[in-house]
Design a protein around this motif. Structure first.
Motif, PDB file in Angstrom:
ATOM      1  N   UNK A  98      -2.252-115.860  11.360  1.00  0.00           N
ATOM      2  CA  UNK A  98      -0.944-116.514  11.306  1.00  0.00           C
ATOM      3  C   UNK A  98      -0.871-117.421  10.083  1.00  0.00           C
ATOM      4  N   UNK A  99      -1.935-118.152   9.816  1.00  0.00           N
ATOM      5  CA  UNK A  99      -1.956-119.049   8.652  1.00  0.00           C
ATOM      6  C   UNK A  99      -1.776-118.278   7.353  1.00  0.00           C
ATOM      7  N   UNK A 100      -2.403-117.107   7.256  1.00  0.00           N
ATOM      8  CA  UNK A 100      -2.247-116.323   6.027  1.00  0.00           C
ATOM      9  C   UNK A 100      -0.833-115.799   5.852  1.00  0.00           C
ATOM     10  N   UNK A 101      -0.132-115.527   6.940  1.00  0.00           N
ATOM     11  CA  UNK A 101       1.293-115.201   6.817  1.00  0.00           C
ATOM     12  C   UNK A 101       2.046-116.419   6.304  1.00  0.00           C
ATOM     13  N   UNK A 102       1.667-117.602   6.784  1.00  0.00           N
ATOM     14  CA  UNK A 102       2.360-118.839   6.401  1.00  0.00           C
ATOM     15  C   UNK A 102       2.167-119.199   4.934  1.00  0.00           C
ATOM     16  N   UNK A 103       1.024-118.839   4.344  1.00  0.00           N
ATOM     17  CA  UNK A 103       0.764-119.251   2.957  1.00  0.00           C
ATOM     18  C   UNK A 103       1.053-118.141   1.946  1.00  0.00           C
ATOM     19  N   UNK A 104       1.876-117.179   2.319  1.00  0.00           N
ATOM     20  CA  UNK A 104       2.289-116.174   1.347  1.00  0.00           C
ATOM     21  C   UNK A 104       2.993-116.878   0.185  1.00  0.00           C
ATOM     22  N   UNK A 105       2.745-116.423  -1.022  1.00  0.00           N
ATOM     23  CA  UNK A 105       3.291-117.075  -2.215  1.00  0.00           C
ATOM     24  C   UNK A 105       4.813-117.020  -2.231  1.00  0.00           C
ATOM     25  N   UNK A 106       5.376-115.881  -1.896  1.00  0.00           N
ATOM     26  CA  UNK A 106       6.833-115.726  -1.865  1.00  0.00           C
ATOM     27  C   UNK A 106       7.366-116.312  -0.558  1.00  0.00           C
ATOM     28  N   UNK A 107       8.224-117.345  -0.642  1.00  0.00           N
ATOM     29  CA  UNK A 107       8.739-117.969   0.589  1.00  0.00           C
ATOM     30  C   UNK A 107       9.427-116.984   1.533  1.00  0.00           C
ATOM     31  N   UNK A 108      10.075-115.949   0.995  1.00  0.00           N
ATOM     32  CA  UNK A 108      10.769-114.993   1.868  1.00  0.00           C
ATOM     33  C   UNK A 108       9.795-114.144   2.677  1.00  0.00           C
ATOM     34  N   UNK A 109       8.528-114.104   2.278  1.00  0.00           N
ATOM     35  CA  UNK A 109       7.511-113.355   3.029  1.00  0.00           C
ATOM     36  C   UNK A 109       6.895-114.178   4.152  1.00  0.00           C
ATOM     37  N   UNK A 155      -0.985-111.458  21.479  1.00  0.00           N
ATOM     38  CA  UNK A 155      -2.375-111.002  21.431  1.00  0.00           C
ATOM     39  C   UNK A 155      -2.785-110.800  19.979  1.00  0.00           C
ATOM     40  N   UNK A 156      -4.020-111.109  19.669  1.00  0.00           N
ATOM     41  CA  UNK A 156      -4.502-110.984  18.293  1.00  0.00           C
ATOM     42  C   UNK A 156      -4.458-109.529  17.820  1.00  0.00           C
ATOM     43  N   UNK A 157      -4.603-108.565  18.729  1.00  0.00           N
ATOM     44  CA  UNK A 157      -4.611-107.146  18.358  1.00  0.00           C
ATOM     45  C   UNK A 157      -3.283-106.695  17.749  1.00  0.00           C
ATOM     46  N   UNK A 158      -2.182-107.336  18.088  1.00  0.00           N
ATOM     47  CA  UNK A 158      -0.879-106.911  17.559  1.00  0.00           C
ATOM     48  C   UNK A 158      -0.556-107.545  16.210  1.00  0.00           C
ATOM     49  N   UNK A 159      -1.388-108.485  15.769  1.00  0.00           N
ATOM     50  CA  UNK A 159      -1.135-109.169  14.501  1.00  0.00           C
ATOM     51  C   UNK A 159      -1.744-108.387  13.344  1.00  0.00           C
ATOM     52  N   UNK A 160      -0.953-108.164  12.315  1.00  0.00           N
ATOM     53  CA  UNK A 160      -1.444-107.486  11.118  1.00  0.00           C
ATOM     54  C   UNK A 160      -1.888-108.526  10.101  1.00  0.00           C
ATOM     55  N   UNK A 161      -2.932-108.207   9.365  1.00  0.00           N
ATOM     56  CA  UNK A 161      -3.365-109.093   8.288  1.00  0.00           C
ATOM     57  C   UNK A 161      -2.371-108.941   7.146  1.00  0.00           C
ATOM     58  N   UNK A 162      -1.829-110.056   6.654  1.00  0.00           N
ATOM     59  CA  UNK A 162      -0.839-109.959   5.576  1.00  0.00           C
ATOM     60  C   UNK A 162      -1.502-109.610   4.249  1.00  0.00           C
ATOM     61  N   UNK A 163      -0.690-109.251   3.262  1.00  0.00           N
ATOM     62  CA  UNK A 163      -1.285-109.020   1.939  1.00  0.00           C
ATOM     63  C   UNK A 163      -1.851-110.325   1.390  1.00  0.00           C
ATOM     64  N   UNK A 164      -2.830-110.195   0.502  1.00  0.00           N
ATOM     65  CA  UNK A 164      -3.420-111.368  -0.136  1.00  0.00           C
ATOM     66  C   UNK A 164      -2.346-112.033  -0.994  1.00  0.00           C
TER      67      UNK A 164
END
Length: 197
Positions: free
Chosen positions: A156-167, A181-190
């Motif tokens: 969740x934190x990595x989704x929050x710190x995406x460089x582009x605010x719209x992401x 559930x953690x299983x439904x969460x996708x890892x965001x792009x770096x």
């Protein structure tokens, strides 16, 4: 880890209230550990609204600033480099993500005293661990449930710190992700401000 998770979701709900549920939208602009107070039950309370900006809901949710505001290490990229996007409630989302990474990691987001130079910028180091499916071995992880909570807070934190605010997600979406559930969460792009390894 249960207590850390309770604090993280409590802060998320507090920011959701400021951004969406109170009469005026309030953008805090200085979300960091020092501005979160804990009561005897570890229930978080967001404090220090000295840099906050408010606006009517009917208007665009962007905030006009004459200069950068916030604390180094938690400031969203768009606050310092306007070409990256407009300052808005998504700037608080970024700061929240950095703060939760610190909560899980048990150290500041930049640490020049670590043994390995690849560990200096904590979000980069943690991202590498999650991306390569390594076990997250942080303070407070004692069992599989703790591991799952830590992994969920990190994703969740990595989704929050995406460089582009719209992401970045809204705080409402952050709460939904933390409750899923953690299983439904996708890892965001770096985020592209990270150095490539």
């Amino acid at each position: 880890m249960q207590t850390f998770f309770k604090i993280a979701i409590g802060i998320a709900r507090g920011l959701e209230y400021l951004h969406r549920l109170c009469a005026m939208e309030i953008v805090h602009l200085d979300v960091k550990p020092h501005n979160v107070l804990l009561d005897e039950d570890f229930t978080p309370k967001i404090s220090d609204f000295g840099l906050a900006k408010s606006s009517l809901r009917e208007h665009n949710s962007t905030v006009t600033l004459s200069c950068g505001r916030g604390t180094i290490g938690y400031i969203a990229p768009e606050v310092v480099c306007r070409y990256l996007g407009s300052v808005s409630h998504k700037s608080d989302v970024y700061s929240y993500g950095m703060m939760v990474l610190e909560i899980v990691g048990g150290r500041r987001n930049v640490d020049n005293e670590v043994d390995n130079s690849s560990q200096i910028y904590m979000p980069h180091w943690i991202y590498n661990q999650i991306e390569t499916n390594q076990d997250v071995n942080f303070l407070g992880i004692g069992n599989d449930e703790d591991e799952e909570l830590a992994r969920k807070m990190i994703i969740v934190s990595f989704w929050c710190i995406q460089t582009d605010p719209s992401s970045r997600p809204t705080m409402t979406r952050v709460v939904e992700m933390l409750e899923s559930k953690v299983e439904v969460l996708q890892i965001p792009p770096r985020p592209y401000l990270f150095s490539a390894d």
